[in-house]
Motif scaffolding. Structure first.
Motif, PDB file in Angstrom:
ATOM      1  N   ALA A 204       0.831  -1.208   0.000  1.00  0.00           N
ATOM      2  CA  ALA A 204       0.000   0.000   0.000  1.00  0.00           C
ATOM      3  C   ALA A 204       0.868   1.262   0.000  1.00  0.00           C
ATOM      4  N   VAL A 205       2.011   1.193   0.687  1.00  0.00           N
ATOM      5  CA  VAL A 205       2.931   2.341   0.677  1.00  0.00           C
ATOM      6  C   VAL A 205       3.476   2.532  -0.747  1.00  0.00           C
ATOM      7  N   ALA A 206       3.879   1.441  -1.375  1.00  0.00           N
ATOM      8  CA  ALA A 206       4.413   1.522  -2.747  1.00  0.00           C
ATOM      9  C   ALA A 206       3.352   2.049  -3.713  1.00  0.00           C
ATOM     10  N   ALA A 207       2.089   1.720  -3.431  1.00  0.00           N
ATOM     11  CA  ALA A 207       0.992   2.133  -4.324  1.00  0.00           C
ATOM     12  C   ALA A 207       0.510   3.552  -4.023  1.00  0.00           C
ATOM     13  N   GLY A 208       1.096   4.187  -2.998  1.00  0.00           N
ATOM     14  CA  GLY A 208       0.737   5.568  -2.679  1.00  0.00           C
ATOM     15  C   GLY A 208      -0.509   5.711  -1.825  1.00  0.00           C
ATOM     16  N   GLN A 209      -1.015   4.605  -1.285  1.00  0.00           N
ATOM     17  CA  GLN A 209      -2.207   4.684  -0.425  1.00  0.00           C
ATOM     18  C   GLN A 209      -1.853   5.197   0.971  1.00  0.00           C
ATOM     19  N   CYS A 210      -0.601   5.063   1.342  1.00  0.00           N
ATOM     20  CA  CYS A 210      -0.126   5.579   2.623  1.00  0.00           C
ATOM     21  C   CYS A 210       1.373   5.799   2.495  1.00  0.00           C
ATOM     22  N   ASP A 211       1.966   6.456   3.487  1.00  0.00           N
ATOM     23  CA  ASP A 211       3.391   6.789   3.408  1.00  0.00           C
ATOM     24  C   ASP A 211       4.244   5.972   4.376  1.00  0.00           C
ATOM     25  N   LEU A 212       3.594   5.430   5.410  1.00  0.00           N
ATOM     26  CA  LEU A 212       4.300   4.623   6.403  1.00  0.00           C
ATOM     27  C   LEU A 212       3.551   3.313   6.611  1.00  0.00           C
ATOM     28  N   ALA A 213       4.308   2.227   6.776  1.00  0.00           N
ATOM     29  CA  ALA A 213       3.679   0.953   7.117  1.00  0.00           C
ATOM     30  C   ALA A 213       4.423   0.335   8.285  1.00  0.00           C
ATOM     31  N   ILE A 214       3.679  -0.244   9.211  1.00  0.00           N
ATOM     32  CA  ILE A 214       4.317  -1.031  10.278  1.00  0.00           C
ATOM     33  C   ILE A 214       4.269  -2.488   9.835  1.00  0.00           C
ATOM     34  N   SER A 215       5.436  -3.129   9.849  1.00  0.00           N
ATOM     35  CA  SER A 215       5.507  -4.511   9.369  1.00  0.00           C
ATOM     36  C   SER A 215       6.629  -5.254  10.082  1.00  0.00           C
ATOM     37  N   ASN A 216       6.487  -6.569  10.151  1.00  0.00           N
ATOM     38  CA  ASN A 216       7.601  -7.393  10.603  1.00  0.00           C
ATOM     39  C   ASN A 216       8.651  -7.419   9.497  1.00  0.00           C
ATOM     40  N   THR A 217       9.903  -7.529   9.922  1.00  0.00           N
ATOM     41  CA  THR A 217      11.018  -7.430   8.982  1.00  0.00           C
ATOM     42  C   THR A 217      11.038  -8.508   7.902  1.00  0.00           C
ATOM     43  N   TYR A 218      10.622  -9.750   8.252  1.00  0.00           N
ATOM     44  CA  TYR A 218      10.797 -10.831   7.269  1.00  0.00           C
ATOM     45  C   TYR A 218       9.858 -10.699   6.073  1.00  0.00           C
ATOM     46  N   TYR A 219       8.733  -9.977   6.229  1.00  0.00           N
ATOM     47  CA  TYR A 219       7.853  -9.769   5.069  1.00  0.00           C
ATOM     48  C   TYR A 219       8.571  -8.902   4.033  1.00  0.00           C
ATOM     49  N   TYR A 220       9.291  -7.896   4.521  1.00  0.00           N
ATOM     50  CA  TYR A 220      10.087  -7.045   3.632  1.00  0.00           C
ATOM     51  C   TYR A 220      11.225  -7.873   3.016  1.00  0.00           C
ATOM     52  N   GLY A 221      11.827  -8.746   3.814  1.00  0.00           N
ATOM     53  CA  GLY A 221      12.894  -9.631   3.330  1.00  0.00           C
ATOM     54  C   GLY A 221      12.429 -10.502   2.173  1.00  0.00           C
ATOM     55  N   ASN A 230       6.457  -6.422  -9.490  1.00  0.00           N
ATOM     56  CA  ASN A 230       5.654  -5.714  -8.485  1.00  0.00           C
ATOM     57  C   ASN A 230       6.371  -5.621  -7.138  1.00  0.00           C
ATOM     58  N   ASP A 231       6.990  -6.736  -6.761  1.00  0.00           N
ATOM     59  CA  ASP A 231       7.694  -6.787  -5.476  1.00  0.00           C
ATOM     60  C   ASP A 231       8.953  -5.932  -5.528  1.00  0.00           C
ATOM     61  N   LYS A 232       9.631  -5.953  -6.667  1.00  0.00           N
ATOM     62  CA  LYS A 232      10.833  -5.123  -6.838  1.00  0.00           C
ATOM     63  C   LYS A 232      10.491  -3.654  -6.684  1.00  0.00           C
ATOM     64  N   LYS A 233       9.317  -3.279  -7.224  1.00  0.00           N
ATOM     65  CA  LYS A 233       8.879  -1.878  -7.129  1.00  0.00           C
ATOM     66  C   LYS A 233       8.668  -1.506  -5.654  1.00  0.00           C
ATOM     67  N   VAL A 234       8.139  -2.432  -4.890  1.00  0.00           N
ATOM     68  CA  VAL A 234       7.913  -2.152  -3.460  1.00  0.00           C
ATOM     69  C   VAL A 234       9.245  -1.873  -2.765  1.00  0.00           C
ATOM     70  N   VAL A 235      10.218  -2.768  -2.928  1.00  0.00           N
ATOM     71  CA  VAL A 235      11.471  -2.579  -2.192  1.00  0.00           C
ATOM     72  C   VAL A 235      12.320  -1.437  -2.756  1.00  0.00           C
ATOM     73  N   ASP A 236      12.089  -1.086  -4.030  1.00  0.00           N
ATOM     74  CA  ASP A 236      12.803   0.068  -4.603  1.00  0.00           C
ATOM     75  C   ASP A 236      12.303   1.387  -4.031  1.00  0.00           C
ATOM     76  N   THR A 237      11.034   1.421  -3.622  1.00  0.00           N
ATOM     77  CA  THR A 237      10.444   2.701  -3.211  1.00  0.00           C
ATOM     78  C   THR A 237      10.149   2.782  -1.711  1.00  0.00           C
ATOM     79  N   VAL A 238      10.176   1.623  -1.038  1.00  0.00           N
ATOM     80  CA  VAL A 238       9.839   1.588   0.387  1.00  0.00           C
ATOM     81  C   VAL A 238      11.072   1.144   1.177  1.00  0.00           C
TER      82      VAL A 238
END
Ligand code: FE
Length: 337
Positions: A204-221, A230-238
């Motif tokens: 949602a942060v990557a899609a511009g719906q919000c600017d901050l997300a609280i998440s556990n680290t391994y989901y980002y991993g 799609n996933d690359k875009k998330v980690v490139d921008t978040v």
């Protein structure tokens, strides 16, 4: 005749002994891929057969409860100290007697009475939109309620144990009243009604719906390791931001294990747990799910290493379970859906 019967008796005793091979019954809420390769290695090394039953944490706990004294469950593996504490509070588990486990696993990552132990660690911190957030404005969980973040935060629902445990840690630090004010502040700053899991908040942060997300680290991993565009875009921008580095440190939690109260194969369950804190297994187990090992000498995945090192809140995680009920009530009063 009597002698013949005697020998037949011995023969059948020997037969039944050899048929009853050593085994351990594992109830696990973890994905099979995380655990099956380890179990196969354990079987090979020890000759102890592992019978794996997979399910949701709450379903496995209900099952152990309803099976009662005849439960075949030896070991319960699940995520979050809050869940493990619940298993203890409901009388489903027993003391883990192992000097090896006590010395290998840091005190804050296990139950003070050894009713459960941590097997991997994960942090729950903030991920921000690099193009819309100045990380200099980020600092602590406490500051996420500032007006600056109004309508900008994505976080999953209060029914999720990870959020309950985060709130439980804040209760320990600030008390219930201040934590309730904080929860109300988070709700006021939400960009949308909580929906989906942690990965959905990152997307949602990557899609511009919000600017901050609280998440556990391994989901980002996982997204970091993904080949999908799609996933690359998330980690490139978040990007990750480690909260509370100038005071107590970022909130951490565990995946962990407990031995069932009526475990028919107690010794084998101990053997499996001891196997799981060996350096090699810790490195593998932490690496496949991009978690942190609980044993200091084990290695962290290269992907997770790329997030940098951080200071973690040195709180005995049994506190998360102890404060769970208050956390749930506070989130409820704050209207955190
Ligand atoms: Fe998870």
């Amino acid at each position: 005749m009597a002698l013949a019967r005697y020998f037949t008796g011995i023969l059948s005793a020997v037969l039944s002994l050899s048929l009853a091979a050593a085994e351990v019954n594992l109830y696990s809420s973890r994905k099979d891929i995380l655990i099956v390769p380890l179990l196969e290695q354990f079987e090979e090394q020890t000759g102890i057969e592992v019978n794996l039953i997979t399910g949701k944490a709450s379903a496995l706990m209900s099952r152990i409860k309803s099976e009662g004294e005849v439960s075949p469950a030896d070991l319960l593996i699940t995520v979050d100290a809050g869940n493990l504490h619940r298993a203890k509070a409901e009388g489903l588990v027993q003391v883990i007697q192992s000097e090896l486990l006590e010395s290998a696993i840091p005190e804050v990552l296990r139950d003070p009475q050894m009713h459960w132990v941590g097997l991997t660690r994960r942090a729950r911190t903030i991920f921000y939109a690099e193009d819309r957030v100045d990380p200099k404005l980020l600092s602590t969980y406490e500051n996420l309620v500032d007006d600056e973040w109004e309508g900008r935060i994505c976080i999953r629902s209060s029914s999720n144990i990870y959020n309950q445990s985060l709130v439980a840690s804040l209760i320990e630090v600030h008390g219930e009243d201040a934590t309730e004010a904080w929860a109300k502040g988070i709700v006021a700053n939400m960009a949308r009604k909580p929906t989906g899991g942690d990965t959905d908040q990152l997307r949602a942060v990557a899609a511009g719906q919000c600017d901050l997300a609280i998440s556990n680290t391994y989901y980002y991993g996982r997204l970091l390791d993904s080949e999908r565009a799609n996933d690359k875009k998330v980690v490139d921008t978040v990007k990750v931001f480690w909260l509370n580095q100038n005071d107590r440190g970022a909130h951490v939690n565990i995946s962990g294990a407990a031995i069932a109260k009526y475990a028919p194969n107690y010794d084998e369950a101990i053997k499996l747990l001891e196997f799981m804190v060996s350096e090699e297994v810790q490195s593998y187990y932490a690496e496949v799910n991009h978690e942190f090992p609980v044993v200091g000498s084990a290695t962290v995945s290269a992907t997770i290493q790329s997030l940098g090192t951080f200071k973690s809140h040195d709180l005995n995680l049994s506190i998360l379970g102890k404060n769970n009920k208050s956390a749930v009530m506070i989130m409820d009063r704050a209207n955190w859906q």
